[in-house]
Write an enzyme that holds these catalytic residues in place. Structure first.
Site, PDB file in Angstrom:
ATOM      1  CE1 TYR A 156     -10.197   0.302  -7.311  1.00 40.06           C
ATOM      2  CE2 TYR A 156      -8.642   0.453  -9.126  1.00 40.06           C
ATOM      3  CZ  TYR A 156      -9.286  -0.293  -8.165  1.00 40.06           C
ATOM      4  OH  TYR A 156      -9.008  -1.623  -8.050  1.00 40.06           O
ATOM      5  CD  GLU A 189       1.346  -8.933   2.376  1.00 45.21           C
ATOM      6  OE1 GLU A 189       0.324  -8.296   2.032  1.00 45.21           O
ATOM      7  OE2 GLU A 189       1.311  -9.872   3.184  1.00 45.21           O
ATOM      8  N   PRO A 190       4.702  -4.986  -1.058  1.00 42.02           N
ATOM      9  CG  PRO A 190       6.827  -4.242  -1.668  1.00 42.02           C
ATOM     10  CD  PRO A 190       6.127  -5.196  -0.752  1.00 42.02           C
ATOM     11  N   GLY A 191       3.083  -3.836  -3.975  1.00 45.70           N
ATOM     12  CA  GLY A 191       2.713  -4.141  -5.367  1.00 45.70           C
ATOM     13  C   GLY A 191       3.076  -2.951  -6.231  1.00 45.70           C
ATOM     14  CE1 TYR A 223      -3.199  -4.659  -7.719  1.00 48.01           C
ATOM     15  CE2 TYR A 223      -2.072  -2.559  -7.471  1.00 48.01           C
ATOM     16  CZ  TYR A 223      -2.379  -3.811  -6.990  1.00 48.01           C
ATOM     17  OH  TYR A 223      -1.869  -4.223  -5.788  1.00 48.01           O
ATOM     18  N   GLY A 229       0.770  -1.236   0.000  1.00 56.44           N
ATOM     19  CA  GLY A 229       0.000   0.000   0.000  1.00 56.44           C
ATOM     20  C   GLY A 229       0.797   1.280   0.000  1.00 56.44           C
ATOM     21  CB  CYS A 273     -20.612  -0.861 -26.622  1.00 61.71           C
ATOM     22  SG  CYS A 273     -22.072  -0.166 -27.355  1.00 61.71           S
ATOM     23  NE  ARG A 329      -4.860   1.775 -10.544  1.00 66.21           N
ATOM     24  CZ  ARG A 329      -4.656   3.009 -10.130  1.00 66.21           C
ATOM     25  NH1 ARG A 329      -4.331   3.939 -10.983  1.00 66.21           N
ATOM     26  NH2 ARG A 329      -4.769   3.305  -8.855  1.00 66.21           N
TER      27      ARG A 329
END
Ligand code: LLP
Length: 408
Positions: free
Chosen positions: A306, A263-265, A360, A222, A332, A302
């Site tokens: 979001y 746990e870095p993404g 992502y 995060g 569409c 994204r």
């Protein structure tokens, strides 16, 4: 960052492979990993790449070669990690809401498992007792993260075992003789405020006396990465120092020598990625000039999901005068990438690039409107490698089972 992929190279790759195209620069991943390990050098830290951000096998192999471990959120991600060369000891499986059968598979594979419900903890205890160590994913009741959809630690979140249910955890621990090796909290994505991580640390510290077998305290991922020019990310040097001090303090005051897991993404793979698209059509609407590009939320969701901001640049006409545009996809449905966005004058055929698209992006793609998933290219030094072909019609057909119609 000096290792960033140049626009000239993105244009050449677009010409060679067509668009839409994802381009990932693994030298940027290396630089991010180095920055991470340097920031935490004084802390007993271990990093697990949250691979849900990007699972292409060549990228996973690069991350394995860097020495980073891996965090998986499904058993299929774990199978991909094994294929990419991570040994089971380097794979963490942080589950949420999954069926117990997947946990059994994870145990059979020898992975480290974080469990996020009392129900699965009970089943785990019944199956393995204290023979296999297990971690607990907790819900700390902290509201954090860039927006509600990516906030996972608040009181109404589906994630984790609520910390107010610790007495039930203890009852299960005692009934089954469980060996609780880790505590885990992931409060959300895009957490800029160090205080959130340290609040989690304090929650862990208060729980330590209840858990004699702990090896690790996992603070999830995060870390905020800047998407807008004026944004700043999490101050990693300050966080690294705060974590180092905290773990030293734990050792001194409680005599517990524990590992700090993360746990870095996004932090590892967001900046390495560009999404390269082409302009199909331009329309004049009463209030906006609308630029229609050859992709949609099936390839990068994204912005729609979001309201996320991605920098967009016209790299085929960068010297054009700045004008304001609405950038939309060709799905569409309403799939708006950006509204009132200043871009160098856009013409049909121009190449628009989305920055910070490594995390992502491709991963949340779909085949909606029977559109293809884009190709993926990896760049490393002076070399370019196609690491996933663009879909073709067969990819839309290959699992379908055709039943001939019969009208009675
Ligand atoms: N660990 C756990 C348990 C997670 O659920 C996640 C992300 C991570 C680590 C990695 O978080 P990161 O460092 O990448 O922020 N799709 C959203 C982000 C949702 C991430 C879900 N879990 C987005 O595109 O903003």
């Amino acid at each position: 960052m000096s290792v960033q992929t140049s626009d000239a190279r993105l244009l050449a790759l677009a010409a060679e492979h067509g668009t839409p195209l994802y381009v990932y620069n693994v030298d940027v991943i290396s630089a991010q990993y180095k920055a991470l390990t340097q920031a935490f050098q004084a802390a007993p830290a271990k990093f697990f790449y949250a691979c849900k951000a990007l699972t292409n096998l060549s990228i996973l192999q690069h991350i394995a070669a860097l020495g980073c471990n891996i965090d998986c959120s499904s058993i299929n991600e774990a199978h991909l990690a094994l294929r990419a060369g991570f040994s089971p000891q380097r794979i963490l499986y942080t589950s949420n809401g999954i069926g117990f059968a997947e946990i059994q598979t994870a145990v059979a594979l020898g992975l480290t498992v974080n469990i996020d419900s009392l129900s699965n903890l009970d089943k785990f205890g019944a199956a393995y007792g204290g023979t296999y160590p297990v971690g607990l994913r907790l819900r700390p009741n902290i509201m954090a993260g860039g927006n509600l959809k990516i906030s996972t630690g608040h009181a109404n979140s589906k994630f984790g075992i609520p910390i107010e249910q610790m007495d039930q955890v203890q009852a299960l621990r005692q009934a089954h003789g469980l060996r609780i090796a880790g505590l885990h909290v992931h409060t959300g994505s895009e957490v800029k405020d160090l205080a959130v991580f340290m609040q989690v640390a304090e929650i862990f510290a208060a729980l330590l006396p209840q858990f004699p077998d702990l090896v690790y305290l996992d603070m999830g991922g995060g870390f905020k990465v800047p998407y807008k020019d004026e944004e700043v990310g999490t101050d990693m040097a300050a966080l690294g120092k705060a974590v180092a001090d905290f773990f030293a303090h734990l050792e001194k005051t409680q005599g517990r020598k524990l590992e700090a897991w993360f746990e870095p993404g996004k932090y590892l793979v967001s900046a390495c990625g560009h999404f390269v698209t082409s302009v199909n059509v331009i329309k004049e609407n009463p209030t906006a000039t609308v630029v229609g590009i050859n992709t949609g939320f099936n390839n990068l969701i994204r912005p729609m999901f979001y309201d996320a901001y991605h920098r967009i640049r016209n790299i085929s006409h960068p010297q054009g005068p700045l004008q304001s545009y609405t950038v939309v996809g060709h799905i569409c449905e309403t799939d708006t990438f950006a509204t009132d966005r200043p871009l160098a004058q856009v013409r049909e055929g121009d190449v628009l690039v989305f920055d910070n698209a490594g995390a992502y992006g491709f991963e949340m793609g779909s085949h909606y409107n029977s559109r293809f998933l884009p190709a993926q290219v990896m760049v490393r030094g002076e070399e370019n490698f196609l690491i996933r072909k663009r879909d073709q019609l067969d990819d839309l057909l290959h699992n379908q089972i055709l039943i001939a119609p019969k009208i009675s």
